[in-house]
Design a protein around this motif. Structure first.
Motif, PDB file in Angstrom:
ATOM      1  N   ARG A 212      35.417  47.761  53.230  1.00 38.13           N
ATOM      2  CA  ARG A 212      36.670  47.041  52.950  1.00 38.13           C
ATOM      3  C   ARG A 212      37.021  47.135  51.466  1.00 38.13           C
ATOM      4  NH1 ARG A 212      38.994  42.480  55.784  1.00 38.13           N
ATOM      5  NH2 ARG A 212      40.548  41.423  54.486  1.00 38.13           N
ATOM      6  N   VAL A 213      38.216  47.619  51.188  1.00 41.65           N
ATOM      7  CA  VAL A 213      38.737  47.682  49.825  1.00 41.65           C
ATOM      8  C   VAL A 213      40.121  47.053  49.830  1.00 41.65           C
ATOM      9  CG1 VAL A 213      39.505  49.162  47.932  1.00 41.65           C
ATOM     10  CG2 VAL A 213      37.401  49.718  49.174  1.00 41.65           C
ATOM     11  N   SER A 214      40.336  46.072  48.973  1.00 41.16           N
ATOM     12  CA  SER A 214      41.607  45.360  48.915  1.00 41.16           C
ATOM     13  C   SER A 214      42.443  45.855  47.744  1.00 41.16           C
ATOM     14  CB  SER A 214      41.371  43.849  48.758  1.00 41.16           C
ATOM     15  OG  SER A 214      40.687  43.321  49.873  1.00 41.16           O
ATOM     16  N   ILE A 215      43.759  45.870  47.935  1.00 42.50           N
ATOM     17  CA  ILE A 215      44.697  46.169  46.852  1.00 42.50           C
ATOM     18  C   ILE A 215      45.356  44.859  46.430  1.00 42.50           C
ATOM     19  CG2 ILE A 215      46.797  47.393  46.177  1.00 42.50           C
ATOM     20  CD1 ILE A 215      46.135  49.519  48.246  1.00 42.50           C
ATOM     21  N   ALA A 220      54.380  39.011  37.417  1.00 41.67           N
ATOM     22  CA  ALA A 220      54.553  37.911  36.473  1.00 41.67           C
ATOM     23  C   ALA A 220      54.124  36.595  37.122  1.00 41.67           C
ATOM     24  CB  ALA A 220      56.009  37.826  36.030  1.00 41.67           C
ATOM     25  N   GLY A 221      53.466  35.748  36.348  1.00 43.92           N
ATOM     26  CA  GLY A 221      52.993  34.479  36.878  1.00 43.92           C
ATOM     27  C   GLY A 221      51.760  34.589  37.734  1.00 43.92           C
ATOM     28  N   MET A 222      51.045  35.705  37.637  1.00 44.94           N
ATOM     29  CA  MET A 222      49.873  35.944  38.479  1.00 44.94           C
ATOM     30  C   MET A 222      48.710  35.046  38.055  1.00 44.94           C
ATOM     31  SD  MET A 222      47.914  39.582  38.971  1.00 44.94           S
ATOM     32  CE  MET A 222      46.764  39.862  40.307  1.00 44.94           C
ATOM     33  N   ASP A 223      47.967  34.555  39.057  1.00 44.94           N
ATOM     34  CA  ASP A 223      46.719  33.860  38.779  1.00 44.94           C
ATOM     35  C   ASP A 223      45.578  34.617  39.444  1.00 44.94           C
ATOM     36  OD1 ASP A 223      46.832  33.222  41.488  1.00 44.94           O
ATOM     37  OD2 ASP A 223      47.473  31.152  41.150  1.00 44.94           O
ATOM     38  N   ASP A 224      44.460  33.957  39.659  1.00 44.36           N
ATOM     39  CA  ASP A 224      43.292  34.639  40.218  1.00 44.36           C
ATOM     40  C   ASP A 224      43.129  34.430  41.717  1.00 44.36           C
ATOM     41  OD1 ASP A 224      42.598  31.985  40.252  1.00 44.36           O
ATOM     42  OD2 ASP A 224      40.794  32.198  39.013  1.00 44.36           O
ATOM     43  N   GLY A 225      44.119  33.812  42.369  1.00 43.53           N
ATOM     44  CA  GLY A 225      43.958  33.445  43.771  1.00 43.53           C
ATOM     45  C   GLY A 225      43.767  34.620  44.704  1.00 43.53           C
ATOM     46  N   GLU A 226      44.607  35.663  44.548  1.00 44.30           N
ATOM     47  CA  GLU A 226      44.495  36.817  45.446  1.00 44.30           C
ATOM     48  C   GLU A 226      43.151  37.522  45.284  1.00 44.30           C
ATOM     49  OE1 GLU A 226      47.024  36.273  43.360  1.00 44.30           O
ATOM     50  OE2 GLU A 226      48.965  36.695  44.317  1.00 44.30           O
ATOM     51  N   ILE A 227      42.668  37.586  44.058  1.00 45.86           N
ATOM     52  CA  ILE A 227      41.396  38.273  43.808  1.00 45.86           C
ATOM     53  C   ILE A 227      40.245  37.493  44.431  1.00 45.86           C
ATOM     54  CG2 ILE A 227      39.804  39.029  42.000  1.00 45.86           C
ATOM     55  CD1 ILE A 227      42.425  39.393  40.264  1.00 45.86           C
ATOM     56  N   ARG A 228      40.242  36.190  44.227  1.00 48.76           N
ATOM     57  CA  ARG A 228      39.165  35.388  44.812  1.00 48.76           C
ATOM     58  C   ARG A 228      39.252  35.404  46.338  1.00 48.76           C
ATOM     59  NH1 ARG A 228      36.529  33.400  40.723  1.00 48.76           N
ATOM     60  NH2 ARG A 228      37.602  32.956  38.749  1.00 48.76           N
ATOM     61  N   GLY A 229      40.458  35.494  46.863  1.00 45.67           N
ATOM     62  CA  GLY A 229      40.611  35.604  48.308  1.00 45.67           C
ATOM     63  C   GLY A 229      40.042  36.907  48.844  1.00 45.67           C
ATOM     64  N   ALA A 230      40.242  38.013  48.104  1.00 50.29           N
ATOM     65  CA  ALA A 230      39.690  39.298  48.522  1.00 50.29           C
ATOM     66  C   ALA A 230      38.172  39.281  48.503  1.00 50.29           C
ATOM     67  CB  ALA A 230      40.220  40.412  47.620  1.00 50.29           C
ATOM     68  N   VAL A 231      37.614  38.653  47.476  1.00 45.90           N
ATOM     69  CA  VAL A 231      36.151  38.546  47.386  1.00 45.90           C
ATOM     70  C   VAL A 231      35.618  37.722  48.556  1.00 45.90           C
ATOM     71  CG1 VAL A 231      34.237  37.658  46.014  1.00 45.90           C
ATOM     72  CG2 VAL A 231      36.132  38.858  44.885  1.00 45.90           C
ATOM     73  N   ALA A 232      36.283  36.619  48.848  1.00 49.91           N
ATOM     74  CA  ALA A 232      35.839  35.759  49.942  1.00 49.91           C
ATOM     75  C   ALA A 232      35.958  36.450  51.292  1.00 49.91           C
ATOM     76  CB  ALA A 232      36.651  34.467  49.943  1.00 49.91           C
ATOM     77  N   ALA A 233      36.909  37.369  51.407  1.00 51.89           N
ATOM     78  CA  ALA A 233      37.108  38.086  52.665  1.00 51.89           C
ATOM     79  C   ALA A 233      36.109  39.222  52.855  1.00 51.89           C
ATOM     80  CB  ALA A 233      38.530  38.636  52.731  1.00 51.89           C
ATOM     81  N   GLY A 234      35.268  39.472  51.863  1.00 55.72           N
ATOM     82  CA  GLY A 234      34.218  40.476  52.011  1.00 55.72           C
ATOM     83  C   GLY A 234      34.537  41.838  51.447  1.00 55.72           C
ATOM     84  N   ILE A 238      37.884  46.528  44.958  1.00 54.18           N
ATOM     85  CA  ILE A 238      39.220  46.007  44.703  1.00 54.18           C
ATOM     86  C   ILE A 238      39.976  47.022  43.856  1.00 54.18           C
ATOM     87  CG2 ILE A 238      40.588  44.228  43.539  1.00 54.18           C
ATOM     88  CD1 ILE A 238      38.393  42.224  44.187  1.00 54.18           C
ATOM     89  N   VAL A 239      41.192  47.351  44.281  1.00 54.94           N
ATOM     90  CA  VAL A 239      42.090  48.180  43.487  1.00 54.94           C
ATOM     91  C   VAL A 239      43.192  47.282  42.947  1.00 54.94           C
ATOM     92  CG1 VAL A 239      43.751  50.072  43.507  1.00 54.94           C
ATOM     93  CG2 VAL A 239      41.598  50.280  44.778  1.00 54.94           C
ATOM     94  N   LEU A 240      43.337  47.251  41.652  1.00 55.13           N
ATOM     95  CA  LEU A 240      44.411  46.500  41.021  1.00 55.13           C
ATOM     96  C   LEU A 240      45.641  47.394  40.909  1.00 55.13           C
ATOM     97  CD1 LEU A 240      45.509  44.028  39.411  1.00 55.13           C
ATOM     98  CD2 LEU A 240      44.624  45.161  37.347  1.00 55.13           C
ATOM     99  N   ALA A 241      46.735  47.005  41.573  1.00 57.17           N
ATOM    100  CA  ALA A 241      48.019  47.677  41.364  1.00 57.17           C
ATOM    101  C   ALA A 241      48.660  46.990  40.173  1.00 57.17           C
ATOM    102  CB  ALA A 241      48.894  47.575  42.608  1.00 57.17           C
ATOM    103  N   GLY A 242      48.224  47.399  39.004  1.00 52.79           N
ATOM    104  CA  GLY A 242      48.540  46.669  37.790  1.00 52.79           C
ATOM    105  C   GLY A 242      49.923  46.951  37.244  1.00 52.79           C
ATOM    106  N   VAL A 243      50.374  46.091  36.363  1.00 56.71           N
ATOM    107  CA  VAL A 243      51.603  46.351  35.630  1.00 56.71           C
ATOM    108  C   VAL A 243      51.320  47.399  34.564  1.00 56.71           C
ATOM    109  CG1 VAL A 243      52.534  44.066  36.072  1.00 56.71           C
ATOM    110  CG2 VAL A 243      51.152  44.435  34.036  1.00 56.71           C
TER     111      VAL A 243
END
Length: 327
Positions: A212-215, A220-234, A238-243
């Motif tokens: 499993r690899v999450s994107i 703007a206004g990003m926090d850490d919620g999506e990243i921690r959610g990806a970690v919790a999902a296993g 992780i690929v960051l589609a960064g600015v």
């Protein structure tokens, strides 16, 4: 005559109109045999065989179909009586399937993906000509040893760089960083560069799924919620589609650093659509253990990272080498 095997998976090229709207259609309604029958002249180019692998829109493309395609293509290319393989595919995720096959299928014979932006029942459907031109490419001697190719609207693209760039335009597929590999003219197939397939072929597990690899899409206004959610999902990666050049808010970068400390592979890519993501420009990759994606966009970086992790390649240095080395 050359023998080309067409593996059909569905997609818009096999779509049929639906009454829900003037332009509405359902993907994957036309069989492989019907696609061939709608492209007169194919019988003058090659001996065609067809197999129906799936009947889905490419938004539903999945690893089970990927594994089936890879195994079937390997088996077909090993036969002396097969000169190339053509895969009909929806355009939405065609670039991801193309890269996957490019990374796992071995051999010098051509593998060509083709799709369409208009369904088979549309006025001026583009599928029949795209199919004919894809067969021309698959039978061209100069198409050998180029890995997986993509053919639509007269243009030939390599699997690494090609991307869908428009929701509606027929000329939706472009190679923004390196340009197209060639084009199909009324006089034949023309390539712009010499064949130079990279030698790496990754080994697939016995069966799906891939790791499993999450994107994670930066904004703007990003926090850490999506990243921690990806970690919790296993997530194993992780690929960051960064600015910009693959950056994100401080809270997100801190959470990605924690993910690395927990054994998750982190690759920084860019949401911009072109240009490389290089190491240590705005983000201290060496200190944080991140990997820079080079010219791989987020979707393709995910495919490559899945295969790397599946092959036991997880250290930042080794992953970085697979993404283009110390850039």
């Amino acid at each position: 005559m050359p023998h080309i095997v067409i593996l059909a998976t569905g997609g818009t090229i096999a779509g049929a109109s639906d009454a829900r709207s003037q332009a509405g259609y359902n993907a994957g309604q036309i069989s492989a045999e019907q696609l061939v029958a709608a492209a007169p002249g194919l019988e003058m180019i090659a001996r065609i065989s067809t197999e129906q692998v799936a009947t889905i829109g490419s938004q539903d493309m999945n690893e089970t179909v990927w594994f089936t395609l890879a195994a079937r293509i390997d088996a077909l290319l090993a036969r002396d009586d097969v000169d190339g393989v053509l895969v009909t595919h929806g355009t939405d995720t065609l670039e991801e399937t193309a890269l996957f096959l490019d990374l796992v299928v071995s051999g010098e014979k051509p593998v060509v993906l083709v799709g369409a932006m208009r369904p088979a029942t549309a006025l001026s459907a583009d599928g029949p000509l795209n199919l004919l031109e894809a067969v021309l490419v698959a039978t061209a001697p100069q198409a050998r040893n180029r890995g997986t190719l993509v053919v639509l609207n007269d243009m030939i693209h390599g699997a690494m760089d090609v991307t869908k760039s428009s929701t509606m335009e027929v000329q939706t597929f472009r190679s923004p960083n390196f340009g197209p590999a060639g084009h199909v003219t009324p006089n034949g197939v023309v390539f712009f560069r010499r064949a130079a397939r990279r030698p790496v072929t990754y080994i697939l597990p016995p069966a799906p799924p891939l790791p499993r690899v999450s994107i994670i899409y930066a904004h703007a206004g990003m926090d850490d919620g999506e990243i921690r959610g990806a970690v919790a999902a296993g997530a194993k990666g992780i690929v960051l589609a960064g600015v910009g050049d693959g950056n994100a808010a401080k809270a997100a970068i801190a959470a990605l650093s924690e993910a690395v400390a927990a054994g998750i592979v982190v690759v920084r890519a860019s949401r911009t659509g072109s240009g490389p993501v290089m190491r240590n420009i705005e983000v201290p990759d060496d200190a944080l253990g991140f990997v820079a994606s080079d010219f791989y966009g987020p979707a393709k970086a995910r495919v490559l990272l899945q295969l790397l992790i599946a092959n036991g390649i997880t250290t930042p240095g080794a992953v970085q080498m697979a993404f283009g080395g110390p850039i």
